[in-house]
Motif scaffolding. Structure first.
Motif, PDB file in Angstrom:
ATOM      1  N   ASP A 136       0.870  -1.119   0.133  1.00 44.84           N
ATOM      2  CA  ASP A 136       0.003  -0.235  -0.062  1.00 44.84           C
ATOM      3  C   ASP A 136       0.898   1.150  -0.091  1.00 44.84           C
ATOM      4  OD1 ASP A 136      -2.738  -1.129   0.538  1.00 44.84           O
ATOM      5  OD2 ASP A 136      -1.571  -2.239   2.052  1.00 44.84           O
ATOM      6  N   GLY A 137       0.531   2.314  -0.808  1.00 45.40           N
ATOM      7  CA  GLY A 137       1.279   3.598  -0.715  1.00 45.40           C
ATOM      8  C   GLY A 137       0.293   4.507  -0.337  1.00 45.40           C
ATOM      9  N   PHE A 138       0.797   5.559   0.605  1.00 38.42           N
ATOM     10  CA  PHE A 138       0.246   6.756   1.028  1.00 38.42           C
ATOM     11  C   PHE A 138       0.945   7.980   0.798  1.00 38.42           C
ATOM     12  CE2 PHE A 138      -0.602   2.875   3.560  1.00 38.42           C
ATOM     13  CZ  PHE A 138      -1.844   2.658   3.676  1.00 38.42           C
ATOM     14  N   GLY A 139      -0.093   9.145   0.512  1.00 34.46           N
ATOM     15  CA  GLY A 139       0.622  10.292   0.286  1.00 34.46           C
ATOM     16  C   GLY A 139      -0.205  11.352   0.036  1.00 34.46           C
ATOM     17  N   ALA A 140      -1.501  11.074  -0.678  1.00 38.20           N
ATOM     18  CA  ALA A 140      -2.289  12.499  -0.813  1.00 38.20           C
ATOM     19  C   ALA A 140      -1.659  13.235  -1.537  1.00 38.20           C
ATOM     20  CB  ALA A 140      -3.134  12.773   0.687  1.00 38.20           C
ATOM     21  N   GLY A 152      -3.580   9.103  -6.931  1.00 37.57           N
ATOM     22  CA  GLY A 152      -4.705   9.134  -6.008  1.00 37.57           C
ATOM     23  C   GLY A 152      -4.137   9.351  -4.895  1.00 37.57           C
ATOM     24  N   GLU A 153      -5.040   9.368  -3.608  1.00 34.91           N
ATOM     25  CA  GLU A 153      -4.843   9.578  -2.258  1.00 34.91           C
ATOM     26  C   GLU A 153      -4.322   8.272  -1.351  1.00 34.91           C
ATOM     27  OE1 GLU A 153      -7.671  11.654  -0.001  1.00 34.91           O
ATOM     28  OE2 GLU A 153      -8.070  13.049  -1.351  1.00 34.91           O
ATOM     29  N   ARG A 154      -4.551   7.164  -2.234  1.00 33.96           N
ATOM     30  CA  ARG A 154      -4.084   5.958  -1.748  1.00 33.96           C
ATOM     31  C   ARG A 154      -3.834   4.772  -2.826  1.00 33.96           C
ATOM     32  NH1 ARG A 154      -5.785   0.831   0.413  1.00 33.96           N
ATOM     33  NH2 ARG A 154      -7.951   1.538   0.040  1.00 33.96           N
TER      34      ARG A 154
END
Length: 199
Positions: free
Chosen positions: A87-91, A110-112
């Protein structure tokens, strides 16, 4: 195509991009390349059975051939078979990949983000956008299959609920440009003037 799921309208589409079905031919050799990553810091997470996990934080960049992911945080996992997912997160989180036999790069945000070598998919959640050449697509949920090279987009992710501000149904929006072999050969349509009646 619209399907009602629990009262929420789910919109799934197969659009036409650049004059062909919504297919982007990713570089086939990317799946054979080494996966490289860099980040400000890394931590090894406790193993869960045979699953090994890394936590990457701070300006994370993951590359595999022409595929590139940029995020603030990524949880990278690998099973017994060595296939990676996470999973990647970063917004927002950014995903790019060169298209097979073309100079174009697919760009998505995307935001995720979820990526999975086991299912050959990349999923983008919340304010997701995809761009290929001049064509653009936006939705709350976009899935890209790196093996079949097809996309699906929906107004709401499976099992998710839309914010009250968005009402009962999310929307998929796209902008498609015409594919012209020779734009200069297109003859402009000139309206015929109405005949002048004598006084």
């Amino acid at each position: 195509m619209k399907n009602n799921m629990g009262g929420i309208a789910l919109i799934t589409i197969m659009l036409m991009l650049t004059g062909q079905p919504l297919i982007a031919r990713a570089e086939k050799n990317d799946r054979l390349e080494l996966l490289n990553y860099e980040a400000d810091k890394q931590a090894v997470l406790p193993e869960q059975g045979e699953i090994k996990s890394l936590l990457l934080e701070g300006d994370v960049v993951i590359t595999q051939g022409t595929m590139r992911i940029k995020a603030s945080k990524v949880i990278l996992k690998a099973g017994k078979d060595g296939k990676r997912y996470g999973d990647g997160f970063g917004a927002p989180v950014f995903f790019t990949q060169k298209q097979e036999g073309r100079a174009d790069y697919l760009e998505a945000v995307g935001e995720r983000l979820e990526f999975d070598e086991r299912t050959n998919t990349v999923k983008l959640f919340t304010n997701a956008k995809l761009k290929l050449a001049k064509d653009e697509l936006s939705a709350e949920y976009i899935v890209y299959n790196t093996l079949t090279e097809r996309y699906e987009a929906a107004g709401v992710a499976p099992g998710a609920k839309l914010p009250a501000s968005m009402g009962s149904a999310g929307r998929v929006r796209g902008v498609l440009y015409p594919k012209l072999k020779d734009p200069a050969a297109v003859t402009p349509v000139v309206p015929t003037p109405a005949p002048v009646k004598p006084n």
